[in-house]
Design an enzyme around this catalytic site. Structure first.
Site, mmCIF file in Angstrom:
data_model
loop_
_atom_site.group_PDB
_atom_site.id
_atom_site.type_symbol
_atom_site.label_atom_id
_atom_site.label_comp_id
_atom_site.label_asym_id
_atom_site.label_seq_id
_atom_site.Cartn_x
_atom_site.Cartn_y
_atom_site.Cartn_z
ATOM 1 N N HIS A 59 19.005 -11.122 -54.699
ATOM 2 C CA HIS A 59 17.742 -10.524 -54.272
ATOM 3 C C HIS A 59 16.659 -11.588 -54.221
ATOM 4 O O HIS A 59 16.488 -12.365 -55.166
ATOM 5 C CB HIS A 59 17.316 -9.401 -55.219
ATOM 6 C CG HIS A 59 16.010 -8.768 -54.818
ATOM 7 N ND1 HIS A 59 15.892 -7.954 -53.715
ATOM 8 C CD2 HIS A 59 14.767 -8.868 -55.353
ATOM 9 C CE1 HIS A 59 14.647 -7.559 -53.595
ATOM 10 N NE2 HIS A 59 13.938 -8.111 -54.574
ATOM 11 N N SER A 60 15.909 -11.632 -53.120
ATOM 12 C CA SER A 60 14.800 -12.554 -52.934
ATOM 13 C C SER A 60 15.309 -13.998 -53.068
ATOM 14 O O SER A 60 16.197 -14.402 -52.318
ATOM 15 C CB SER A 60 13.682 -12.229 -53.928
ATOM 16 O OG SER A 60 12.473 -12.834 -53.547
ATOM 17 N N MET A 61 14.797 -14.796 -54.000
ATOM 18 C CA MET A 61 15.335 -16.145 -54.171
ATOM 19 C C MET A 61 16.838 -16.098 -54.425
ATOM 20 O O MET A 61 17.586 -16.992 -53.999
ATOM 21 C CB MET A 61 14.636 -16.861 -55.327
ATOM 22 C CG MET A 61 15.064 -18.318 -55.499
ATOM 23 S SD MET A 61 14.387 -19.153 -56.960
ATOM 24 C CE MET A 61 15.570 -18.651 -58.208
ATOM 25 N N SER A 73 19.486 -9.488 -50.148
ATOM 26 C CA SER A 73 18.441 -8.486 -50.314
ATOM 27 C C SER A 73 17.059 -9.130 -50.413
ATOM 28 O O SER A 73 16.875 -10.117 -51.129
ATOM 29 C CB SER A 73 18.725 -7.672 -51.588
ATOM 30 O OG SER A 73 17.633 -6.866 -51.942
ATOM 31 N N HIS A 121 8.831 -5.106 -51.629
ATOM 32 C CA HIS A 121 9.728 -6.215 -51.938
ATOM 33 C C HIS A 121 10.726 -5.848 -53.030
ATOM 34 O O HIS A 121 11.881 -6.269 -52.984
ATOM 35 C CB HIS A 121 8.909 -7.433 -52.371
ATOM 36 C CG HIS A 121 9.721 -8.681 -52.492
ATOM 37 N ND1 HIS A 121 10.273 -9.319 -51.402
ATOM 38 C CD2 HIS A 121 10.104 -9.409 -53.580
ATOM 39 C CE1 HIS A 121 10.944 -10.389 -51.798
ATOM 40 N NE2 HIS A 121 10.855 -10.464 -53.115
#
Length: 255
Positions: A89-91, A117, A224
């Site tokens: 997820h994200s980074m 994601s 987010h």
């Protein structure tokens, strides 16, 4: 199993696929505890614990994506004894993608599937949302993104714990430069919140260009950190795909 690099929040099933999860910037393994519990006992879920946080707080954080991926590749290697997939997820999505490329460079078997994601696909021009250089900019970004960290931003003592890994992770993101190469042959599932302030749906959909094996796009209600509110729905998407990996893995083993 708990190790330096991976935590398990539910008992490991005797068989079935393995899912490695990679948290967001500033995040620790506990960020994916809820998803882990919802996927048990259908999958063996191992969540990465990056240096510099929680059980590894005494260690220096790694502020370079390449160094982080190199260390993770060595940690993953002995755990690839069954069909496996990556969820980031994200980074963490960027880490999952680059880790897949690193395993390929090492001549190792990679994940059967990538779940990416809350992250725009990497591009030659970089990601402008990653270019944060001061604590003030990082804190403003965290407030914008929301999520569990947002609730401790006004607690000075807790912020002294939270900020070092956040600084390191945003240095890693700021210095990351995507190197073009052959697309992966790994199928992808891309997930994004429909009101994510830093990941437009079109930017998430661009992951399709980085694989020859197809990428399904799921747009879910939320920002987010849509995952916090849609964990059950995400678990259903992941579970359905992991089920097919388990079947294909048994078929391959029987041949």
């Amino acid at each position: 199993m708990d190790s330096d690099w991976f935590h398990r929040f539910a008992p490991a099933p005797g068989g079935g696929p393995r899912l490695f999860c990679f948290p967001h910037a500033g995040g620790a393994a506990v960020a994916h505890r809820a998803l882990s519990l919802r996927l048990a006992p259908d999958a063996d879920v191992l969540v990465a614990q990056y240096p510099g946080r929680h059980s590894r707080r005494a260690e220096p954080s790694l502020d370079d994506i390449g160094r982080l991926v190199d260390a993770l590749a060595s940690a993953v290697a002995p755990l690839c004894d069954r069909p496996f997939a990556f969820f980031g997820h994200s980074m963490g999505a960027l880490v999952a993608y680059e880790l897949t490329r690193e395993l390929e460079r090492r001549g190792m078997s990679g994940p059967r599937h990538l779940f990416l994601s809350g992250r725009a696909a990497p591009a030659p021009h970089g990601n402008g949302f990653d270019r944060l250089t001061t604590d003030e900019e990082i804190i403003a970004r965290i407030r914008l993104l929301g999520g569990t960290v947002d609730g401790i931003l006004d607690n000075t003592e807790l912020m002294e714990i939270v900020m070092p890994p956040l600084r390191a992770d945003y240095r890693a993101l700021r210095s990351y430069a995507w190197r073009p190469g052959p697309p992966l042959d790994t199928p992808m599932t891309v997930l994004v919140g429909d009101s994510d302030p830093v990941v437009p749906v079109a930017s998430a959909a661009a992951w399709r260009e980085l694989t020859t094996a197809g990428a399904a796009l799921h747009t879910l209600p939320g920002g987010h950190f849509y995952l916090d509110e849609r964990t059950e729905e995400v678990a259903g998407i992941v579970r359905a795909t992991l089920g097919s990996l388990a079947v294909s893995g048994r078929t391959a083993d029987a041949v």
